[in-house]
Design a protein around this motif. Structure first.
Motif, PDB file in Angstrom:
ATOM      1  N   LYS A  16      -7.995  11.706   0.466  1.00 49.20           N
ATOM      2  CA  LYS A  16      -6.734  11.171  -0.057  1.00 49.20           C
ATOM      3  C   LYS A  16      -6.758   9.647   0.028  1.00 49.20           C
ATOM      4  O   LYS A  16      -7.300   9.085   0.992  1.00 49.20           O
ATOM      5  CB  LYS A  16      -5.564  11.704   0.764  1.00 49.20           C
ATOM      6  CG  LYS A  16      -5.380  13.203   0.628  1.00 49.20           C
ATOM      7  CD  LYS A  16      -4.339  13.722   1.600  1.00 49.20           C
ATOM      8  CE  LYS A  16      -4.294  15.246   1.549  1.00 49.20           C
ATOM      9  NZ  LYS A  16      -3.659  15.822   2.746  1.00 49.20           N
ATOM     10  N   GLY A  72      -4.286   9.224  -6.558  1.00 47.94           N
ATOM     11  CA  GLY A  72      -4.086   9.440  -5.118  1.00 47.94           C
ATOM     12  C   GLY A  72      -5.300   9.994  -4.402  1.00 47.94           C
ATOM     13  O   GLY A  72      -5.202  10.397  -3.246  1.00 47.94           O
ATOM     14  N   THR A  73      -6.446  10.031  -5.101  1.00 45.58           N
ATOM     15  CA  THR A  73      -7.670  10.501  -4.424  1.00 45.58           C
ATOM     16  C   THR A  73      -8.765   9.442  -4.497  1.00 45.58           C
ATOM     17  O   THR A  73      -8.741   8.546  -5.347  1.00 45.58           O
ATOM     18  CB  THR A  73      -8.216  11.813  -5.035  1.00 45.58           C
ATOM     19  OG1 THR A  73      -8.631  11.567  -6.388  1.00 45.58           O
ATOM     20  CG2 THR A  73      -7.188  12.925  -5.003  1.00 45.58           C
ATOM     21  N   ARG A  77       3.262   8.883   6.313  1.00 48.76           N
ATOM     22  CA  ARG A  77       2.771   9.329   7.613  1.00 48.76           C
ATOM     23  C   ARG A  77       1.373   8.815   7.872  1.00 48.76           C
ATOM     24  O   ARG A  77       0.615   8.530   6.951  1.00 48.76           O
ATOM     25  CB  ARG A  77       2.895  10.838   7.818  1.00 48.76           C
ATOM     26  CG  ARG A  77       2.169  11.632   6.824  1.00 48.76           C
ATOM     27  CD  ARG A  77       2.458  13.109   7.064  1.00 48.76           C
ATOM     28  NE  ARG A  77       1.608  13.831   6.165  1.00 48.76           N
ATOM     29  CZ  ARG A  77       0.941  14.927   6.463  1.00 48.76           C
ATOM     30  NH1 ARG A  77       1.071  15.469   7.639  1.00 48.76           N
ATOM     31  NH2 ARG A  77       0.153  15.491   5.574  1.00 48.76           N
ATOM     32  N   LEU A  99      -0.423   7.334   4.652  1.00 52.30           N
ATOM     33  CA  LEU A  99      -0.402   8.188   3.464  1.00 52.30           C
ATOM     34  C   LEU A  99       1.023   8.194   2.930  1.00 52.30           C
ATOM     35  O   LEU A  99       1.957   8.586   3.632  1.00 52.30           O
ATOM     36  CB  LEU A  99      -0.844   9.611   3.849  1.00 52.30           C
ATOM     37  CG  LEU A  99      -0.847  10.635   2.717  1.00 52.30           C
ATOM     38  CD1 LEU A  99      -1.890  10.290   1.661  1.00 52.30           C
ATOM     39  CD2 LEU A  99      -1.127  12.033   3.284  1.00 52.30           C
ATOM     40  N   TRP A 100       1.171   7.720   1.704  1.00 52.56           N
ATOM     41  CA  TRP A 100       2.505   7.650   1.094  1.00 52.56           C
ATOM     42  C   TRP A 100       2.727   8.857   0.204  1.00 52.56           C
ATOM     43  O   TRP A 100       1.892   9.175  -0.637  1.00 52.56           O
ATOM     44  CB  TRP A 100       2.648   6.366   0.268  1.00 52.56           C
ATOM     45  CG  TRP A 100       2.721   5.148   1.129  1.00 52.56           C
ATOM     46  CD1 TRP A 100       1.682   4.342   1.503  1.00 52.56           C
ATOM     47  CD2 TRP A 100       3.892   4.611   1.750  1.00 52.56           C
ATOM     48  NE1 TRP A 100       2.131   3.336   2.329  1.00 52.56           N
ATOM     49  CE2 TRP A 100       3.482   3.473   2.492  1.00 52.56           C
ATOM     50  CE3 TRP A 100       5.250   4.974   1.769  1.00 52.56           C
ATOM     51  CZ2 TRP A 100       4.384   2.703   3.227  1.00 52.56           C
ATOM     52  CZ3 TRP A 100       6.139   4.210   2.501  1.00 52.56           C
ATOM     53  CH2 TRP A 100       5.705   3.078   3.223  1.00 52.56           C
ATOM     54  N   GLN A 101       3.836   9.560   0.451  1.00 47.61           N
ATOM     55  CA  GLN A 101       4.242  10.652  -0.435  1.00 47.61           C
ATOM     56  C   GLN A 101       5.678  10.359  -0.829  1.00 47.61           C
ATOM     57  O   GLN A 101       6.602  10.615  -0.072  1.00 47.61           O
ATOM     58  CB  GLN A 101       4.107  12.006   0.282  1.00 47.61           C
ATOM     59  CG  GLN A 101       2.640  12.428   0.404  1.00 47.61           C
ATOM     60  CD  GLN A 101       2.399  13.457   1.490  1.00 47.61           C
ATOM     61  OE1 GLN A 101       3.013  13.424   2.556  1.00 47.61           O
ATOM     62  NE2 GLN A 101       1.491  14.383   1.238  1.00 47.61           N
ATOM     63  N   GLY A 102       5.838   9.737  -2.021  1.00 43.27           N
ATOM     64  CA  GLY A 102       7.158   9.232  -2.416  1.00 43.27           C
ATOM     65  C   GLY A 102       7.537   8.113  -1.469  1.00 43.27           C
ATOM     66  O   GLY A 102       6.758   7.184  -1.257  1.00 43.27           O
ATOM     67  N   ASP A 103       8.729   8.224  -0.887  1.00 45.89           N
ATOM     68  CA  ASP A 103       9.186   7.203   0.059  1.00 45.89           C
ATOM     69  C   ASP A 103       8.752   7.505   1.487  1.00 45.89           C
ATOM     70  O   ASP A 103       8.970   6.719   2.393  1.00 45.89           O
ATOM     71  CB  ASP A 103      10.716   7.092   0.015  1.00 45.89           C
ATOM     72  CG  ASP A 103      11.171   6.350  -1.239  1.00 45.89           C
ATOM     73  OD1 ASP A 103      10.312   5.734  -1.904  1.00 45.89           O
ATOM     74  OD2 ASP A 103      12.382   6.397  -1.541  1.00 45.89           O
ATOM     75  N   GLU A 104       8.164   8.681   1.671  1.00 47.59           N
ATOM     76  CA  GLU A 104       7.766   9.114   3.012  1.00 47.59           C
ATOM     77  C   GLU A 104       6.382   8.583   3.346  1.00 47.59           C
ATOM     78  O   GLU A 104       5.471   8.633   2.525  1.00 47.59           O
ATOM     79  CB  GLU A 104       7.709  10.639   3.066  1.00 47.59           C
ATOM     80  CG  GLU A 104       9.026  11.319   2.830  1.00 47.59           C
ATOM     81  CD  GLU A 104       9.711  11.637   4.132  1.00 47.59           C
ATOM     82  OE1 GLU A 104       9.158  12.474   4.874  1.00 47.59           O
ATOM     83  OE2 GLU A 104      10.771  11.031   4.418  1.00 47.59           O
ATOM     84  N   HIS A 137      -7.314  12.418   6.127  1.00 47.95           N
ATOM     85  CA  HIS A 137      -7.418  12.104   4.703  1.00 47.95           C
ATOM     86  C   HIS A 137      -8.339  13.081   3.972  1.00 47.95           C
ATOM     87  O   HIS A 137      -8.403  13.074   2.745  1.00 47.95           O
ATOM     88  CB  HIS A 137      -7.900  10.658   4.502  1.00 47.95           C
ATOM     89  CG  HIS A 137      -9.352  10.439   4.823  1.00 47.95           C
ATOM     90  ND1 HIS A 137     -10.076   9.401   4.287  1.00 47.95           N
ATOM     91  CD2 HIS A 137     -10.205  11.111   5.633  1.00 47.95           C
ATOM     92  CE1 HIS A 137     -11.315   9.451   4.748  1.00 47.95           C
ATOM     93  NE2 HIS A 137     -11.429  10.481   5.551  1.00 47.95           N
TER      94      HIS A 137
END
Ligand code: UDP
Length: 253
Positions: free
Chosen positions: A81, A21-22, A189, A182-187, A68
């Motif tokens: 990110k 993720g980086t 933003r 930016l994906w964090q799980g299903d979220e 990011h």
């Protein structure tokens, strides 16, 4: 250290980061203009843009504008990110210049009645054509919600940068941003990505209107490296001697 190169752009290289993720963003001294027709080098530009972008993104993160940016790693690299880049160049304008002046016949330097946001489709082979929300949603480059988020963020960044630069005697004429998902799980933003530096801003000295940005290169005005250094110096992030003797953050008197 061996690492995977993800993408090489005109001014930066993107490598795989040390953790999932980086990414590592490497800043080159290469300068291009007019869609690659003009090529050159602005000595020390990568070092300065790395620092300027770090400075700005850190402050944006501090005031709750998601970016990011994670941290600067060394003179030419920063850890960011991994995001899914939205294929748009988002330009905000406060004063007429460049393509807006050419397209609409408004003399450079005319203050605009309000900040204007424009979208360009990122496609070198097409010369980054200007597009509207209709094109963006019809072709699925971004959803109406994405566009709302991008517009709101772009205007907040603009307001912040106008004040930041005004405080050091610089007028923010216009600038370009890129945004990513930016994906964090299903979220998901939307966050500010890429860089903010004199490569993608028009910065004019408030008193003299002297150009302190990439137009010095584009228009063969000379003194591009010095102009970038001057912006860094005014922002308090570059010692007098230039990029070679930069050790760490230092507060200017
Ligand atoms: N810009 C950029 N990358 C591009 C095109 C424009 O960073 O590929 C920036 C440019 O530095 C300026 C703003 O976006 O601050 C508006 O540029 P404009 O549309 O006037 O185009 P230009 O005159 O640079 O061709």
């Amino acid at each position: 250290m061996k690492r995977k190169r993800i993408y090489e752009g005109k001014a930066k290289v993107l490598y795989e980061g040390p953790e999932a993720g980086t990414r590592v963003q490497y800043f080159k001294d290469d300068a291009t203009a007019f869609n690659n027709q003009k090529k050159g080098v602005i000595t020390g530009k990568g070092v300065i843009n790395n620092r300027i972008s770090e400075h700005i993104m850190t402050m944006l993160n501090d005031i709750g504008i998601p970016t990011h940016f994670i941290r600067r790693l060394n003179m030419r690299e920063q850890l960011v990110k991994e995001v899914e880049i939205i294929p748009l160049e988002v330009v905000v304008r406060n004063v007429a210049a460049g393509s807006l002046s050419t397209r609409l016949g408004i003399p450079e330097g005319t203050a605009l009645p309000r900040s204007i946001v424009e979208f360009f489709y990122k496609a070198d082979e097409l010369n980054d054509p200007m597009v509207t929300e209709e094109h963006i949603t019809a072709f699925g480059w971004a959803s109406p919600q994405d566009i709302d988020d991008v517009m709101a963020l772009a205007l907040r960044v603009n307001d912040f940068l106008i004040g930041l630069f005004l405080g050091v005697g610089i007028r923010l004429v216009d600038f370009k941003m890129e945004f990513g998902r930016l994906w964090q799980g299903d979220e998901m933003r939307i966050v500010l990505a890429d860089e903010i530096s004199p490569d993608n801003c028009r910065l004019w000295d408030f008193r003299t209107n002297e150009k302190l940005d990439k137009d010095r290169f584009r228009r063969d005005l000379g003194g591009a490296a010095e102009a970038y250094q001057e912006v860094a110096r005014r922002l308090g992030i570059l010692p007098e001697g230039g990029p070679r003797d930069m050790k760490g953050p230092e507060v200017m008197q």
